[in-house]
Design an enzyme around this catalytic site. Structure first.
Site, short mmCIF file in Angstrom:
data_model
loop_
_atom_site.label_atom_id
_atom_site.label_comp_id
_atom_site.label_asym_id
_atom_site.label_seq_id
_atom_site.Cartn_x
_atom_site.Cartn_y
_atom_site.Cartn_z
N LYS A 1 0.86 -1.18 0.00
CA LYS A 1 0.00 0.00 0.00
C LYS A 1 0.90 1.23 0.00
O LYS A 1 1.69 1.44 0.92
CB LYS A 1 -0.90 -0.01 1.24
N ARG B 1 -10.73 9.83 2.09
CA ARG B 1 -10.59 10.52 3.39
C ARG B 1 -11.70 11.54 3.57
O ARG B 1 -12.12 11.80 4.70
CB ARG B 1 -9.19 11.14 3.50
N LYS C 1 -2.09 -1.51 -3.95
CA LYS C 1 -2.97 -0.34 -3.90
C LYS C 1 -2.14 0.93 -4.02
O LYS C 1 -1.11 1.03 -3.34
CB LYS C 1 -3.69 -0.38 -2.55
N SER D 1 -10.27 5.49 -4.57
CA SER D 1 -11.22 6.60 -4.68
C SER D 1 -10.79 7.67 -5.69
O SER D 1 -11.62 8.16 -6.47
CB SER D 1 -11.44 7.24 -3.31
C1 PBG Z 1 -7.23 3.67 5.63
C2 PBG Z 1 -7.61 3.36 4.23
C3 PBG Z 1 -7.46 4.26 3.17
C4 PBG Z 1 -8.01 3.63 2.06
C5 PBG Z 1 -8.45 2.37 2.46
N1 PBG Z 1 -8.18 2.22 3.81
C6 PBG Z 1 -6.95 5.64 3.15
C7 PBG Z 1 -5.64 5.93 3.71
O1 PBG Z 1 -4.77 5.05 3.85
O2 PBG Z 1 -5.45 7.08 4.07
C8 PBG Z 1 -8.10 4.25 0.70
C9 PBG Z 1 -9.15 3.74 -0.21
C10 PBG Z 1 -9.48 4.63 -1.34
O3 PBG Z 1 -8.86 5.69 -1.57
O4 PBG Z 1 -10.41 4.27 -2.08
N2 PBG Z 1 -6.55 2.72 6.34
#
Ligand code: PBG
Length: 339
Positions: A204, A214, A263, A289
Site C-alpha cells: 500500500k 478521506r 494499492k 477513490s
Molecule cells: C485507511 C484506508 C485508506 C483507504 C483504504 N483504507 C486511506 C488511507 O490510507 O489514508 C483508501 C481507499 C481509497 O482511496 O479508495 N486505512
C-alpha cells in the site's frame, strides 16, 4: 519465452487476421471480467434511512446500516460476492487509542452482523486500521511523534477479533504496520477463528489518490495538540519503490495472509504483475477513490466515455494479474457485464 522461437514473418503471419470481427476477437481474448471479480467498498454511517452522496465521489454514498443491507442484497443479485466495509464514526468516539474500533456494539460490528444476517453468502471484509477512530487521522496510536508499531498491532488484533465475533468472513488490514499479519493470524486463531481469512494490504503506497476516501470518512491526518506526522509516509510505501513491494507481499504470505493486495491500481500495474509472479496466493488490487473520481470528473465534462474507460481500466487491472478488484465501479460494471 516461447515467443522467441517463432518467426513472425509477414506476409505468412498477419496479426490482423485474428482481429477481423468480434466473434474472432472473443475466441482469442486472453482475459475476461465477471461480477465475481469485484469487491465493492462501502461507507457506513449511523442513523436510519440515511444516504449521503460523497461530493468527491459522484454516485458513492455513505449509508446507514438499514440501507447498506438493501444495497448489499442488490449487489449479490448482480453477482458481486464481496464487500469491503468502512465506517464513519462520530468525532466524539475518536481518541488516540482507537478503542471504539473493538466495541462489540460499535457501528462496524453492528454493520457486519446486519449484512451477514440479511445476506449470509456475501463475503464481508471489514477494514482493519485505526484511522476512522483516531483523533489524529492516523492508522495507529501516536507516541513520540509517530505511529507506534507494536502497540498498534495489539489494538488491531482486538479490532479484528471483534469483527470475527460479529461474523466477518475476512479481515482486511490496511494499516501497513510491520508484523500485523502474524499478530492478527495468531490473535484470530487464539480466539477460535482459524477460518476467518486475512486479506492484507501488503503493498500500500503513500498515495494522493486516497483523497476522496478521506473525505468520505473524515479520516485525513489532522493538526493536533501533540506532534504528529502530517502524512502517512512513515508506514505507507514510497511510490518510487518496486522491490520493496515484493518483499512486503512475501513477508505477509509468510505471516499468514490468505490474499495480498496492491494499492492503488492503474498507476501501479507494474507492481501488480511483479507481485503476482512472486506469490502463490490471490492478488487483489484496490482501484481507489481518486481513480474513481478522475473518471467521473472527466466523464461529467464529456471529455472521456465513462463506461468505456471504466471497463478498460478494470480489464487492464485483471490482465496485470489481479484475481480480485476492489472498485467503486463494481455495481456499474456488473450491470454492463450482465447485459
Ligand atoms: C485507511 C484506508 C485508506 C483507504 C483504504 N483504507 C486511506 C488511507 O490510507 O489514508 C483508501 C481507499 C481509497 O482511496 O479508495 N486505512
Amino acid at each position: 519465452m516461447e515467443l522467441k522461437k517463432l518467426k513472425y514473418m509477414f506476409p505468412l503471419q498477419r496479426g490482423r487476421r485474428l482481429r477481423q470481427n468480434e466473434s474472432l476477437r472473443s475466441l482469442v481474448r486472453e482475459t475476461t471480467l465477471s461480477p465475481s471479480d469485484f469487491m465493492f467498498p462501502m461507507f457506513i454511517t449511523e442513523g436510519e434511512n440515511v444516504k449521503i452522496e460523497i461530493p468527491s465521489m459522484v454516485g458513492i454514498f455513505r449509508r446507514s446500516i438499514d440501507l447498506t443491507v438493501e444495497e448489499v442484497k442488490e449487489l449479490f443479485a448482480l453477482g458481486i460476492r464481496a464487500v469491503n466495509i468502512y465506517v464513519k464514526v462520530d468525532e466524539s468516539l475518536k481518541d488516540n487509542t482507537g478503542k471504539e474500533a473493538w466495541n462489540s456494539n460499535g457501528l462496524m460490528q453492528r454493520a457486519i452482523k446486519a449484512i451477514k444476517t440479511a445476506c449470509p453468502e456475501m463475503i464481508v471484509m471489514p477494514d482493519v486500521a485505526l484511522d476512522p477512530y483516531s483523533i489524529y487521522g492516523h492508522d495507529g496510536i501516536i507516541e513520540n511523534g509517530d505511529v507506534e508499531n507494536d502497540s498498534t498491532n495489539e489494538a488491531l488484533v482486538k479490532m479484528a477479533v471483534s469483527h470475527a465475533q460479529a461474523g466477518a468472513d475476512f479481515v482486511a488490514p490496511s494499516d501497513m504496520m510491520d508484523g500485523r499479519v502474524l499478530r492478527l493470524r495468531q490473535g484470530l486463531d487464539a480466539a477460535g477463528f482459524h477460518n476467518v481469512g486475512i486479506m492484507s494490504y501488503s503493498a500500500k503506497y503513500a498515495s494522493a489518490f486516497y483523497g476522496p476516501f478521506r473525505d468520505a470518512l473524515g479520516s485525513a491526518p489532522k493538526d493536533a495538540d501533540i506532534e504528529v506526522p502530517k502524512d502517512k509516509k512513515t508506514y505507507q510505501m514510497d511510490y518510487a519503490n518496486r522491490i520493496e513491494a515484493i518483499k512486503e507481499a512475501l513477508m505477509d504470505v509468510e505471516e499468514g495472509a490468505d490474499m495480498v493486495m496492491v494499492k492503488p491500481g492503474i498507476a501501479y500495474l507494474d507492481i501488480v504483475r511483479e507481485v503476482k509472479n512472486a506469490v502463490n496466493v490471490p492478488v487483489t488490487v484496490f482501484h481507489v477513490s481518486g481513480e474513481y473520481a478522475m473518471i467521473k470528473a472527466a466523464a461529467e465534462r464529456g471529455w472521456l466515455d465513462h463506461d468505456k474507460i471504466m471497463m478498460e481500466q478494470l480489464m487492464c487491472i485483471k490482465r496485470a494479474g489481479a484475481s480480485l478488484i476492489s472498485t467503486y465501479f463494481a455495481k456499474e460494471a456488473s450491470i454492463i457485464l450482465n447485459k
